[in-house]
Design an enzyme around this catalytic site. Sequence first.
Site, PDB file in Angstrom:
ATOM      1  N   HIS A  54       0.875  -1.173   0.000  1.00 41.98           N
ATOM      2  CA  HIS A  54       0.000   0.000   0.000  1.00 41.98           C
ATOM      3  C   HIS A  54       0.907   1.216   0.000  1.00 41.98           C
ATOM      4  O   HIS A  54       1.981   1.183   0.615  1.00 41.98           O
ATOM      5  CB  HIS A  54      -0.841   0.074   1.278  1.00 41.98           C
ATOM      6  CG  HIS A  54      -1.774  -1.078   1.472  1.00 41.98           C
ATOM      7  ND1 HIS A  54      -1.422  -2.211   2.130  1.00 41.98           N
ATOM      8  CD2 HIS A  54      -3.053  -1.239   1.090  1.00 41.98           C
ATOM      9  CE1 HIS A  54      -2.445  -3.042   2.156  1.00 41.98           C
ATOM     10  NE2 HIS A  54      -3.446  -2.484   1.521  1.00 41.98           N
ATOM     11  N   ASP A  57       2.285   1.794   3.349  1.00 44.69           N
ATOM     12  CA  ASP A  57       3.246   0.787   3.849  1.00 44.69           C
ATOM     13  C   ASP A  57       4.661   1.247   3.515  1.00 44.69           C
ATOM     14  O   ASP A  57       5.606   0.978   4.251  1.00 44.69           O
ATOM     15  CB  ASP A  57       3.080  -0.583   3.160  1.00 44.69           C
ATOM     16  CG  ASP A  57       1.722  -1.215   3.387  1.00 44.69           C
ATOM     17  OD1 ASP A  57       1.052  -0.853   4.356  1.00 44.69           O
ATOM     18  OD2 ASP A  57       1.344  -2.084   2.560  1.00 44.69           O
ATOM     19  N   MET A  88       2.734  -5.680  -7.836  1.00 42.10           N
ATOM     20  CA  MET A  88       1.401  -5.114  -7.548  1.00 42.10           C
ATOM     21  C   MET A  88       1.523  -4.006  -6.508  1.00 42.10           C
ATOM     22  O   MET A  88       2.386  -4.056  -5.633  1.00 42.10           O
ATOM     23  CB  MET A  88       0.495  -6.238  -7.033  1.00 42.10           C
ATOM     24  CG  MET A  88      -0.912  -5.835  -6.657  1.00 42.10           C
ATOM     25  SD  MET A  88      -1.068  -5.291  -4.941  1.00 42.10           S
ATOM     26  CE  MET A  88      -1.736  -6.767  -4.159  1.00 42.10           C
ATOM     27  N   GLU A 181     -11.007  -6.335  -5.340  1.00 37.09           N
ATOM     28  CA  GLU A 181     -10.990  -7.418  -4.346  1.00 37.09           C
ATOM     29  C   GLU A 181     -12.241  -7.357  -3.478  1.00 37.09           C
ATOM     30  O   GLU A 181     -12.400  -6.468  -2.649  1.00 37.09           O
ATOM     31  CB  GLU A 181      -9.737  -7.276  -3.466  1.00 37.09           C
ATOM     32  CG  GLU A 181      -9.651  -8.348  -2.398  1.00 37.09           C
ATOM     33  CD  GLU A 181      -8.384  -8.235  -1.558  1.00 37.09           C
ATOM     34  OE1 GLU A 181      -7.422  -7.555  -1.982  1.00 37.09           O
ATOM     35  OE2 GLU A 181      -8.364  -8.826  -0.476  1.00 37.09           O
ATOM     36  N   LYS A 183     -14.985  -8.436  -0.524  1.00 34.93           N
ATOM     37  CA  LYS A 183     -15.018  -8.983   0.846  1.00 34.93           C
ATOM     38  C   LYS A 183     -16.410  -8.703   1.398  1.00 34.93           C
ATOM     39  O   LYS A 183     -16.951  -7.623   1.160  1.00 34.93           O
ATOM     40  CB  LYS A 183     -13.943  -8.302   1.704  1.00 34.93           C
ATOM     41  CG  LYS A 183     -13.807  -8.896   3.097  1.00 34.93           C
ATOM     42  CD  LYS A 183     -12.655  -8.260   3.879  1.00 34.93           C
ATOM     43  CE  LYS A 183     -12.556  -8.892   5.251  1.00 34.93           C
ATOM     44  NZ  LYS A 183     -11.510  -8.261   6.071  1.00 34.93           N
ATOM     45  N   GLU A 217      -9.862 -13.320  -2.921  1.00 32.89           N
ATOM     46  CA  GLU A 217      -9.097 -13.808  -1.764  1.00 32.89           C
ATOM     47  C   GLU A 217      -9.814 -14.994  -1.132  1.00 32.89           C
ATOM     48  O   GLU A 217     -11.014 -14.927  -0.855  1.00 32.89           O
ATOM     49  CB  GLU A 217      -8.922 -12.686  -0.733  1.00 32.89           C
ATOM     50  CG  GLU A 217      -8.271 -13.201   0.547  1.00 32.89           C
ATOM     51  CD  GLU A 217      -7.889 -12.140   1.555  1.00 32.89           C
ATOM     52  OE1 GLU A 217      -7.353 -11.100   1.150  1.00 32.89           O
ATOM     53  OE2 GLU A 217      -8.124 -12.371   2.749  1.00 32.89           O
ATOM     54  N   HIS A 220     -11.919 -14.302   1.975  1.00 32.90           N
ATOM     55  CA  HIS A 220     -13.105 -13.462   1.835  1.00 32.90           C
ATOM     56  C   HIS A 220     -14.306 -14.246   1.313  1.00 32.90           C
ATOM     57  O   HIS A 220     -15.442 -14.001   1.757  1.00 32.90           O
ATOM     58  CB  HIS A 220     -12.788 -12.263   0.938  1.00 32.90           C
ATOM     59  CG  HIS A 220     -11.726 -11.375   1.517  1.00 32.90           C
ATOM     60  ND1 HIS A 220     -11.230 -10.279   0.877  1.00 32.90           N
ATOM     61  CD2 HIS A 220     -11.067 -11.436   2.706  1.00 32.90           C
ATOM     62  CE1 HIS A 220     -10.315  -9.690   1.641  1.00 32.90           C
ATOM     63  NE2 HIS A 220     -10.191 -10.391   2.752  1.00 32.90           N
ATOM     64  N   ASP A 245      -5.315 -13.505  -4.050  1.00 32.98           N
ATOM     65  CA  ASP A 245      -4.833 -13.438  -2.663  1.00 32.98           C
ATOM     66  C   ASP A 245      -5.034 -14.799  -2.017  1.00 32.98           C
ATOM     67  O   ASP A 245      -6.167 -15.218  -1.734  1.00 32.98           O
ATOM     68  CB  ASP A 245      -5.598 -12.359  -1.871  1.00 32.98           C
ATOM     69  CG  ASP A 245      -5.015 -10.973  -2.095  1.00 32.98           C
ATOM     70  OD1 ASP A 245      -4.061 -10.832  -2.893  1.00 32.98           O
ATOM     71  OD2 ASP A 245      -5.511 -10.029  -1.454  1.00 32.98           O
ATOM     72  N   ASP A 255     -12.038 -12.313   9.470  1.00 38.78           N
ATOM     73  CA  ASP A 255     -11.000 -12.472   8.443  1.00 38.78           C
ATOM     74  C   ASP A 255      -9.712 -13.000   9.087  1.00 38.78           C
ATOM     75  O   ASP A 255      -8.955 -12.231   9.681  1.00 38.78           O
ATOM     76  CB  ASP A 255     -10.773 -11.089   7.823  1.00 38.78           C
ATOM     77  CG  ASP A 255      -9.902 -11.125   6.588  1.00 38.78           C
ATOM     78  OD1 ASP A 255      -9.810 -12.176   5.945  1.00 38.78           O
ATOM     79  OD2 ASP A 255      -9.325 -10.077   6.268  1.00 38.78           O
ATOM     80  N   ASP A 257      -7.027 -14.741   7.697  1.00 38.60           N
ATOM     81  CA  ASP A 257      -5.770 -14.550   6.940  1.00 38.60           C
ATOM     82  C   ASP A 257      -4.661 -15.505   7.375  1.00 38.60           C
ATOM     83  O   ASP A 257      -3.509 -15.112   7.557  1.00 38.60           O
ATOM     84  CB  ASP A 257      -5.265 -13.096   7.066  1.00 38.60           C
ATOM     85  CG  ASP A 257      -6.166 -12.105   6.338  1.00 38.60           C
ATOM     86  OD1 ASP A 257      -6.916 -12.513   5.438  1.00 38.60           O
ATOM     87  OD2 ASP A 257      -6.103 -10.910   6.669  1.00 38.60           O
ATOM     88  N   ASP A 287      -1.687 -13.207   0.868  1.00 36.38           N
ATOM     89  CA  ASP A 287      -2.196 -12.115   1.701  1.00 36.38           C
ATOM     90  C   ASP A 287      -2.597 -12.712   3.043  1.00 36.38           C
ATOM     91  O   ASP A 287      -3.776 -12.859   3.364  1.00 36.38           O
ATOM     92  CB  ASP A 287      -3.388 -11.424   1.029  1.00 36.38           C
ATOM     93  CG  ASP A 287      -3.829 -10.204   1.816  1.00 36.38           C
ATOM     94  OD1 ASP A 287      -3.087  -9.801   2.735  1.00 36.38           O
ATOM     95  OD2 ASP A 287      -4.910  -9.664   1.544  1.00 36.38           O
TER      96      ASP A 287
END
Length: 387
Positions: A54, A57, A88, A181, A183, A217, A220, A245, A255, A257, A287
Amino acid sequence: MAYEPQPEHKFTFGLWTVGNIGRDPFGAPTRDPLTPAQQVRLLEGSGAYGVNFHDDDLVPVDATAAERDAIIREFKQALNDTGIVVPMATANLFGDPVFKDGAFTANDPKVRAYALQKVLRAIDLGVEMGASVYVFWGGREGTETDSSKSPLESSQRFRDALNFLCRYVRDQGYNLKFALEPKPNEPRSDIYLPSVGAMLGFISTLDDPEMVGLNPEVAHEHMSGLNFTHAVAQAWDAGKLFHIDLNDQLFGRYDQDFRFGSVMLKQAFYLVKFLEDVGYAGSRHFDAHAYRTSDYADVKEFARGCMRTYLILKEKAARFNADSEIQALLAEVKADEGQYAYLAGGYSREVVARLRGETFDRAAMNRRPLPYERLDQLTIELLLGVR
Ligand code: GLT
Ligand code: MN
Ligand code: MN
């Protein structure tokens, strides 16, 4: 060595995944933050192909120009030293309190304008780092109460934003595709366009649908109890599987992950088999994040585990395809004597007339065996390593 990840496998990690500090809604971080360059170096020698990020980030939102330059210099150095690339990029449109009511779908037009400006910059940054896919995860694009926003108006706002940004990318001549994406919920009570199918329908309403695809993902779709491989197949069938993802998740929970393949191994197997069988050539992006109990040594094990499990399942998929008993069973259940080949040409009045004239012995049809129990047990035994 067997199952050794290599760059050609296209395994990637978000900076926010290996750099995850183990914060959750009930507890403070359990790991000290790493710089973006340190996050890249954590993957050094792991066989990972790339990192994704991101905007925030990489460069904190309030960084000065000098700070930005220093961070980017250090990050590029780490990429150079490790051979890791950036396939990406995306923007954080959910963390800042300003996005509490959404970004593109926020009721405040100033927030919507700020979101657009932030994404323009994030696109420039991503392209500068070499990204060719740009992900939109609209975590805050939703509601707690439907008194607050009209879903129709929200769709229009989201559509306007994407149309604007597609034009921007074309105008700049960037080689960049968008991947949406979905969710279903979390952090909003309901997030708009909650599933792969919903996103696919939405894409067809955009001005430039060619430029826009999916970033599904695992977690999700599993949150909604849906079959992820079926969702991925639908995206693939529509030519829209631009990114993926990978992680893991029990049905119906928050979530999670989790490390890829760590809880729903059989589902992970069918997914890997699908991606390998169709020849998906994009990033295999994990992810996911390590347990909050892990230290960074264990985070490395987590990253390695994601990649190894993928490679092990890839080998299992090849075994499934080469297993003579499994393939004989599949051939048996699909056997076709060609009696209805005339239907393959599609509709015509002649075909209708012929079909009307057919007689079907339903009892005999029901007697045709479908030994799926045997087939599934063979699959299980293959996965358990005894065949
Ligand atoms: C966030 C979310 C992910 C998205 C990321 C991209 S950020 O961690 O949970 O599913 O892919 O914005
Ligand atoms: Mn997730
Ligand atoms: Mn994701």
